[in-house]
Structure formats: structure tokens, C-alpha cells
Motif scaffolding. Structure first.
Motif, PDB file in Angstrom:
ATOM      1  N   ILE A 265      87.361   9.681 -16.416  1.00  0.00           N
ATOM      2  CA  ILE A 265      86.673   8.627 -17.107  1.00  0.00           C
ATOM      3  C   ILE A 265      86.104   7.744 -15.960  1.00  0.00           C
ATOM      4  CG2 ILE A 265      88.449   6.736 -16.376  1.00  0.00           C
ATOM      5  CD1 ILE A 265      86.863   7.289 -19.751  1.00  0.00           C
ATOM      6  N   VAL A 266      86.124   7.983 -14.878  1.00  0.00           N
ATOM      7  CA  VAL A 266      85.322   7.310 -13.932  1.00  0.00           C
ATOM      8  C   VAL A 266      83.823   8.155 -13.593  1.00  0.00           C
ATOM      9  CG1 VAL A 266      84.995   6.878 -11.408  1.00  0.00           C
ATOM     10  CG2 VAL A 266      87.067   6.262 -12.478  1.00  0.00           C
ATOM     11  N   THR A 267      84.113   9.371 -13.791  1.00  0.00           N
ATOM     12  CA  THR A 267      83.043  10.049 -13.525  1.00  0.00           C
ATOM     13  C   THR A 267      82.007   9.990 -14.981  1.00  0.00           C
ATOM     14  OG1 THR A 267      84.351  12.026 -12.684  1.00  0.00           O
ATOM     15  CG2 THR A 267      82.210  12.675 -13.381  1.00  0.00           C
ATOM     16  N   PHE A 268      82.745  10.131 -16.290  1.00  0.00           N
ATOM     17  CA  PHE A 268      81.977   9.687 -17.323  1.00  0.00           C
ATOM     18  C   PHE A 268      81.120   8.341 -17.265  1.00  0.00           C
ATOM     19  CE2 PHE A 268      82.402   8.520 -21.835  1.00  0.00           C
ATOM     20  CZ  PHE A 268      81.211   9.132 -22.312  1.00  0.00           C
ATOM     21  N   MET A 269      81.875   7.472 -16.841  1.00  0.00           N
ATOM     22  CA  MET A 269      81.187   6.157 -16.793  1.00  0.00           C
ATOM     23  C   MET A 269      80.256   5.939 -15.906  1.00  0.00           C
ATOM     24  SD  MET A 269      82.689   4.614 -19.160  1.00  0.00           S
ATOM     25  CE  MET A 269      84.098   5.127 -20.192  1.00  0.00           C
ATOM     26  N   LEU A 270      79.950   6.662 -14.644  1.00  0.00           N
ATOM     27  CA  LEU A 270      79.190   6.806 -13.679  1.00  0.00           C
ATOM     28  C   LEU A 270      77.737   7.593 -14.386  1.00  0.00           C
ATOM     29  CD1 LEU A 270      80.980   7.955 -10.535  1.00  0.00           C
ATOM     30  CD2 LEU A 270      79.888   5.431 -10.993  1.00  0.00           C
ATOM     31  N   ILE A 271      78.151   8.645 -14.981  1.00  0.00           N
ATOM     32  CA  ILE A 271      77.091   9.202 -15.987  1.00  0.00           C
ATOM     33  C   ILE A 271      76.534   8.435 -16.675  1.00  0.00           C
ATOM     34  CG2 ILE A 271      76.683  11.293 -17.321  1.00  0.00           C
ATOM     35  CD1 ILE A 271      78.622  12.802 -15.720  1.00  0.00           C
ATOM     36  N   LEU A 272      77.324   7.485 -17.588  1.00  0.00           N
ATOM     37  CA  LEU A 272      76.945   6.810 -18.551  1.00  0.00           C
ATOM     38  C   LEU A 272      75.998   5.510 -18.105  1.00  0.00           C
ATOM     39  CD1 LEU A 272      77.286   6.425 -21.712  1.00  0.00           C
ATOM     40  CD2 LEU A 272      79.014   4.937 -21.159  1.00  0.00           C
ATOM     41  N   TYR A 273      76.639   5.075 -16.885  1.00  0.00           N
ATOM     42  CA  TYR A 273      75.937   3.957 -16.233  1.00  0.00           C
ATOM     43  C   TYR A 273      74.450   4.282 -15.658  1.00  0.00           C
ATOM     44  CZ  TYR A 273      74.753   0.537 -12.805  1.00  0.00           C
ATOM     45  OH  TYR A 273      74.161  -0.601 -12.098  1.00  0.00           O
ATOM     46  N   GLN A 274      74.403   5.710 -15.345  1.00  0.00           N
ATOM     47  CA  GLN A 274      73.165   6.186 -14.713  1.00  0.00           C
ATOM     48  C   GLN A 274      72.194   6.322 -15.865  1.00  0.00           C
ATOM     49  OE1 GLN A 274      73.303  10.052 -13.152  1.00  0.00           O
ATOM     50  NE2 GLN A 274      71.334   9.831 -11.862  1.00  0.00           N
ATOM     51  N   ARG A 275      72.806   6.768 -17.002  1.00  0.00           N
ATOM     52  CA  ARG A 275      72.083   7.203 -18.385  1.00  0.00           C
ATOM     53  C   ARG A 275      71.345   5.600 -18.705  1.00  0.00           C
ATOM     54  NH1 ARG A 275      72.174   6.137 -23.512  1.00  0.00           N
ATOM     55  NH2 ARG A 275      71.466   7.700 -25.015  1.00  0.00           N
TER      56      ARG A 275
END
Length: 392
Positions: A265-275
């Protein structure tokens, strides 16, 4: 701004940009599905085992020699019964019987059918059990996995055991244990205690172990001390030790998946934040136009909040529903092997539906808060810039 106009615009925005949210929804559903399935499975297994443990005796006593369990003398029962506070004492005979040609084993359990407590428990499990007919000849009750295995090897009505003395003992298959007991009884055979003694080669003055209850919990430590003083070669197993072992086992496996979930979930949120930090020009223009026509920063953030909250709720609901169906309707294929381990016999386990809403609520917060933060922070950065710059 009127709420009706706001929510009308929100609905139009969601339908217009639905293709933009599909990727986030799919990934979220998969993550929520996997974690929820693990939590459902762990809670169901733990509930079933702890519920079964409640019917077990408080103490199990066995003789040890050289650090390993050996046959326990029946004479120990008289010594234990003389201790104050001891009730419902009974002896047990059980062990593994190996079907040599295929290296498959059955758990053979001998029960004293003249013991009222054991008989009542068994009659609750196997409805319609006629003890008089069952005890009229050498019969046994078998688990579903044992029944299927024996039928596959042409033992449909009876099975011939080979005793340690080299003789053979034919025992009839009286009935099959219900499917609800498959978690513990899939590879189990239940028979009279004297018959089990004969199959395992025990004499009349030997049993596998002795069990009993002590209703007063405050006496448990004293009972353990007395047992070790009475028998120097004894191993005492408490019910509370078994309960802790079960809880630690499922907490470990469930915790392992929870750690993997948090990493994912942390990895996914980092990708989402970058997006969302690298917002598309159309989205920047959209926020700039809303600010130019009079929307406040609060209104823009409110729009983005409700837009992504809808995505969060839809993803979480779909993930939990799919996990519920996967575990409690389809019996969690593949995943159940992780918790049940390598099966001695093929086991079709039916899981009891157990839903811990507090735990699901925690999962929702661990998912929703980072998701919304990853979206709202970049949106806020755009909203605070002048509308003319945002529309460039």
C-alpha cells in the motif's frame, strides 16, 4: 455553493473521467481483496479451533521417557482422582496408523463410549448415532478424507488393520463424520478404546494419555505442581497453552500478510502521489477554471475529496465482497493451503463465516487515509496557485 449543484457536478465529473480512475480502482480492489481474504480465512480458522478447544479437557497428562512421550499407565488415573478439584477424568488412546503402500496416515482415536461426556459430544457431532448398534461389532467412524481414500482403494465397507503383533483386524465403516468437522476430522478414525488398544498394541493397563478438568482456574498452578511431585516422568499440557499456541500461529501468519500489505500500500501510494504531482495539463486547467469562476480553495479540495472518496469506497466494497465470496463460498482455493499446510489427505474444508468489523475498519483507514492524502496534497498545491498560472 449549493449542495445540489455541487454533487451534480461531482457526478458528471466521475462519469466523464471514469477511464482515469479504472487503474487505481483495479489495483485497490486487488490489494483489499488479498488482505481481506487473509483476514477472513485467519479469523474463521481461529474461531473454529478455539471453539473446538472449549470442549477439550483442561489438562492432558502423559508419561515421558528420554524426552519423548511413551504409553501412560492406567494406574495414574487413581492417583490423579485423589487430588482435590479434579473432575471428568478420562483416558485416551490415539496415534497415527500408516497406510504403507501410499505412505498415507490416519489419526486413529479410541474413545471410551461408556464415558458419558465423550458420548454426548460424539452424538452431537454425528446425528442419529445408534451406540447399541455401533458397539454390537467392531465398527468405526471415519472422516470424509479417509472415506474417499478407502473407497479409492476398494475398502468401501470395512478396512483391515495390521497390528504390531502381525495379526490382522477387520473393522467395519459405520458412518462418516459430517463435512463441518473436516478441518480437524478429515483424516480421523474414531473407534472404541479397546479396539484402538489392539490396533496399536497397547496392553489393558496402558493408554496414550489422561485428560481431566479443574473447574477452579485458581487451582491450575497448584495442580501442575502436584502432578510433577507425584510423577517425575510426566508432561502436563494445559488448555491455555494450546490456546496461546493457536493464537500465536494465526497472528504470525496474519501479521506476515499485514506487513506485506503495508509495504504494497505504501508503494502504491507513492506511485499515486507521483502521478498526481505530475498532473496532466487538462487537470491543471480544470482546477484553474474552477478557481477563475469563483470556486474557493476549500471548494476545490472538497470536490477532489469526494471524488476520490467515492473511488475508495467502491474499491474497498468490491474488494471485501470478492474476498467474502472467495473464502466463505468458494472455500479459498490455493490460499487455504498456506494456512492449513500440506494435507495428509485431500481436504474440502468449509469455513465458518466470521467477520471482524473492527479489523476491517482498521484496514479501511490504512487504505483510505494514504490514498486521499496522495491525491489531495498535489491538488492543494495547484489550487493555491493563481488561476492564470494553473491554466498555462
Amino acid at each position: 455553493m449549493k449542495n445540489s449543484a455541487f454533487f451534480h457536478f461531482l457526478t458528471l465529473l466521475l462519469f466523464k473521467q471514469k477511464s482515469k480512475h479504472i487503474g487505481a480502482v483495479l489495483i485497490s480492489v486487488v490489494i483489499i481483496f488479498l488482505l481481506s481474504a487473509v483476514l477472513f480465512l485467519s479469523a474463521s480458522l481461529e474461531h473454529t479451533l478455539l471453539h473446538t478447544l472449549k470442549a477439550e479437557h483442561d489438562f492432558t497428562v502423559m508419561k515421558v521417557q528420554g524426552g519423548r512421550a511413551v504409553n501412560t499407565p492406567v494406574s495414574w488415573q487413581e492417583n490423579i482422582m485423589e487430588m482435590n478439584g479434579v473432575t471428568h477424568l478420562s483416558a485416551r488412546v490415539y496415534g497415527r496408523y500408516f497406510f504403507t503402500p501410499r505412505e498415507t496416515s490416519f489419526l486413529v482415536v479410541g474413545i471410551d463410549f461408556f464415558d458419558e461426556q465423550s458420548t454426548q459430544v460424539l452424538q452431537k457431532v454425528v446425528s442419529g448415532l445408534d451406540l447399541k448398534q455401533f458397539l454390537a461389532s467392531d465398527n468405526m467412524l471415519v472422516g470424509e478424507g479417509v472415506k474417499q481414500f478407502l473407497e479409492a482403494h476398494y475398502f468401501s465397507k470395512d478396512f483391515t488393520f495390521k497390528t504390531p503383533s502381525g495379526t490382522f483386524k477387520k473393522v467395519g465403516i459405520y458412518a462418516t463424520l459430517p463435512k463441518e468437522t473436516n478441518l480437524l476430522g478429515n483424516d480421523m478414525i474414531i473407534m472404541p478404546i479397546d479396539l484402538a488398544r489392539e490396533i496399536f498394541g497397547l496392553s489393558e493397563d496402558e493408554v496414550t494419555d489422561i485428560t481431566f478438568n479443574v473447574p477452579n482456574d485458581a487451582e491450575w498452578d497448584n495442580i501442575i505442581t502436584k502432578l510433577h511431585l507425584m510423577f517425575y516422568d510426566v508432561r502436563v499440557i494445559e488448555k491455555r497453552e494450546m490456546k496461546k499456541a493457536y493464537e500465536n500461529l494465526f497472528n504470525y501468519k496474519g501479521g506476515l500478510f499485514l506487513v506485506l500489505y503495508l509495504i504494497t500500500i505504501v508503494t502504491f501510494m507513492l506511485i499515486l502521489y507521483q502521478r498526481y504531482t505530475m498532473v496532466y495539463s487538462t487537470e491543471r486547467k480544470e482546477i484553474g477554471i474552477l478557481r477563475a469562476v469563483g470556486w474557493s480553495i476549500q471548494d476545490v479540495l472538497r470536490l477532489k475529496f469526494y471524488e476520490n472518496l467515492t473511488i475508495v469506497i467502491v474499491s474497498f466494497t468490491l474488494g471485501v465482497l470478492m474476498a467474502y465470496l472467495y473464502v466463505f463460498v468458494w472455500d479459498a482455493p490455493l490460499l487455504n493451503r498456506i494456512f492449513l499446510g500440506g494435507a495428509n489427505l485431500p481436504n474440502n474444508v468449509t469455513f465458518v463465516p466470521v467477520v471482524e468489523f473492527g479489523l476491517l475498519g482498521s484496514v479501511f483507514l490504512f487504505y483510505a487515509v494514504p490514498f486521499l492524502a496522495a491525491v489531495l496534497i498535489p491538488a492543494w498545491k495547484i489550487a493555491v496557485t493563481p488561476p492564470k498560472e494553473a491554466m498555462l
